[in-house]
Design an enzyme around this catalytic site. Structure first.
Site, PDB file in Angstrom:
ATOM      1  N   CYS A  34       0.888  -1.071   0.097  1.00 22.25           N
ATOM      2  CA  CYS A  34       0.176   0.038   0.157  1.00 22.25           C
ATOM      3  C   CYS A  34       0.846   1.506   0.157  1.00 22.25           C
ATOM      4  CB  CYS A  34      -0.822  -0.026   1.183  1.00 22.25           C
ATOM      5  SG  CYS A  34      -2.155   1.390   1.112  1.00 22.25           S
ATOM      6  N   CYS A  63      -1.352   8.446   7.506  1.00 22.99           N
ATOM      7  CA  CYS A  63      -2.639   8.173   6.908  1.00 22.99           C
ATOM      8  C   CYS A  63      -3.592   7.721   8.339  1.00 22.99           C
ATOM      9  CB  CYS A  63      -2.472   6.972   6.081  1.00 22.99           C
ATOM     10  SG  CYS A  63      -1.693   7.264   4.603  1.00 22.99           S
ATOM     11  N   CYS A  83      -3.114   3.905   9.660  1.00 16.97           N
ATOM     12  CA  CYS A  83      -1.978   3.516  10.203  1.00 16.97           C
ATOM     13  C   CYS A  83      -1.369   4.294  11.125  1.00 16.97           C
ATOM     14  CB  CYS A  83      -1.116   3.438   9.021  1.00 16.97           C
ATOM     15  SG  CYS A  83      -1.460   2.249   7.532  1.00 16.97           S
ATOM     16  N   CYS A 136       7.855   4.041   6.077  1.00 19.25           N
ATOM     17  CA  CYS A 136       6.693   3.887   5.024  1.00 19.25           C
ATOM     18  C   CYS A 136       7.645   3.410   3.918  1.00 19.25           C
ATOM     19  CB  CYS A 136       6.001   5.124   4.591  1.00 19.25           C
ATOM     20  SG  CYS A 136       7.019   6.406   4.182  1.00 19.25           S
TER      21      CYS A 136
HETATM   22 FE1  SF4 Z   1      -1.108   2.799   2.979  1.00 19.20          FE
HETATM   23 FE2  SF4 Z   1      -0.901   3.103   5.607  1.00 19.20          FE
HETATM   24 FE3  SF4 Z   1       1.207   3.261   3.889  1.00 19.20          FE
HETATM   25 FE4  SF4 Z   1      -0.896   5.186   4.189  1.00 19.20          FE
HETATM   26  S1  SF4 Z   1       0.349   4.623   5.650  1.00 19.20           S
HETATM   27  S2  SF4 Z   1      -0.036   4.484   2.191  1.00 19.20           S
HETATM   28  S3  SF4 Z   1      -2.831   3.748   4.304  1.00 19.20           S
HETATM   29  S4  SF4 Z   1      -0.109   1.418   4.243  1.00 19.20           S
END
Ligand code: SF4
Length: 242
Positions: free
Chosen positions: A123, A206, A209, A232
């Site tokens: 993601c 986000c 998360c 990330c």
């Molecule tokens: Fe996806 Fe979470 Fe990464 Fe945002 S922080 S891009 S929702 S995995």
């Protein structure tokens, strides 16, 4: 110009900040970075607490600097409200809201619902890393608000770093700042900040998360709290990310 190949030779990386410099070297590094890289320098801005400091320091050097926010489509409304406040306070800044190629709905259609709860690396790759790759394809260097005290994985960050992930140079002016330094600067300069910081969210990303932290927890403990994941992927070498 300092390049990707010879970054580590820079004496800037070996200078201890002067005790009389309230920015702990950050303002000097930013001055140098904009002189060196000019308009191609990009600040990847998360609009976290460090970002408020960085924006203020950048505005002293280059009021029309380019900032890129990775707009995953999954941020808190408080974050978007803060961006509006920043636009008002620094009207010359060039704030780019970079979106992924897939909307949240398209991602759900292709990968199933709530990909972040099953494969957050995938993601993050779709919604953050790929978009930043696109942004940095035309840039020679980028700025990040990493601090050494944030986490063990950031303890060896230099002012100027070879960036294998994006084949670029990553400039990190705030490496010597503590969390208290960040907040003292925000308060002393009456800067706007994300109201979620007042509700025990020290690090904000986000919605799916990001969670609150307990008083004794690491400031990044609320990110991907149920996964063995602390970054990330923007700040790790390519083999660590999909
Ligand atoms: Fe996806 Fe979470 Fe990464 Fe945002 S922080 S891009 S929702 S995995």
């Amino acid at each position: 110009m300092l390049t990707y190949a010879n970054y580590s030779d820079s004496p800037l990386n070996h200078e201890e900040p002067s005790a009389s410099d309230p920015t702990k070297g950050a303002q000097g590094i930013l001055n140098w970075a904009y002189q060196t890289y000019g308009d191609s320098l990009v600040y990847a801005c998360s609009f976290g607490a460090e970002s408020m400091v960085m924006i203020d320091l950048i505005a002293n050097v280059k009021p029309d600097a380019k900032l890129v926010f990775l707009d995953t489509g999954l941020h808190f409304q408080e974050t978007y409200d803060l961006i509006d406040e920043v636009k008002e306070k620094y009207p010359k800044l060039d704030i780019v809201m970079k979106e992924p190629s897939l909307t949240v709905d398209e991602q759900r259609e292709q990968y199933g619902s709530a990909l972040w709860s099953r494969d957050p690396n995938q993601c993050c790759y779709i919604r953050k890393i790929k978009p930043l790759e696109e942004v940095l394809s035309g840039a020679t260097a980028w700025i990040s608000g990493l601090r050494r005290a944030q986490s063990p994985s950031r303890a060896n960050t230099d002012f100027i770093n070879k960036d294998d992930r994006f084949e670029s140079v990553k400039v990190c002016p705030l490496i010597h700042w503590t969390w208290d330094d960040v907040w003292n600067y925000i308060k002393d300069h009456q800067l706007p900040y994300n109201s979620l910081h007042d509700e025990n969210y020290p690090s904000i990303g986000c919605i799916p998360c990001t969670s609150k932290v307990l008083d004794n927890e690491d400031e990044r403990a609320g990110r991907w709290a149920n996964f063995n994941k602390t970054e990330c992927g923007l700040h790790v070498a390519p083999q660590s990310a999909k």
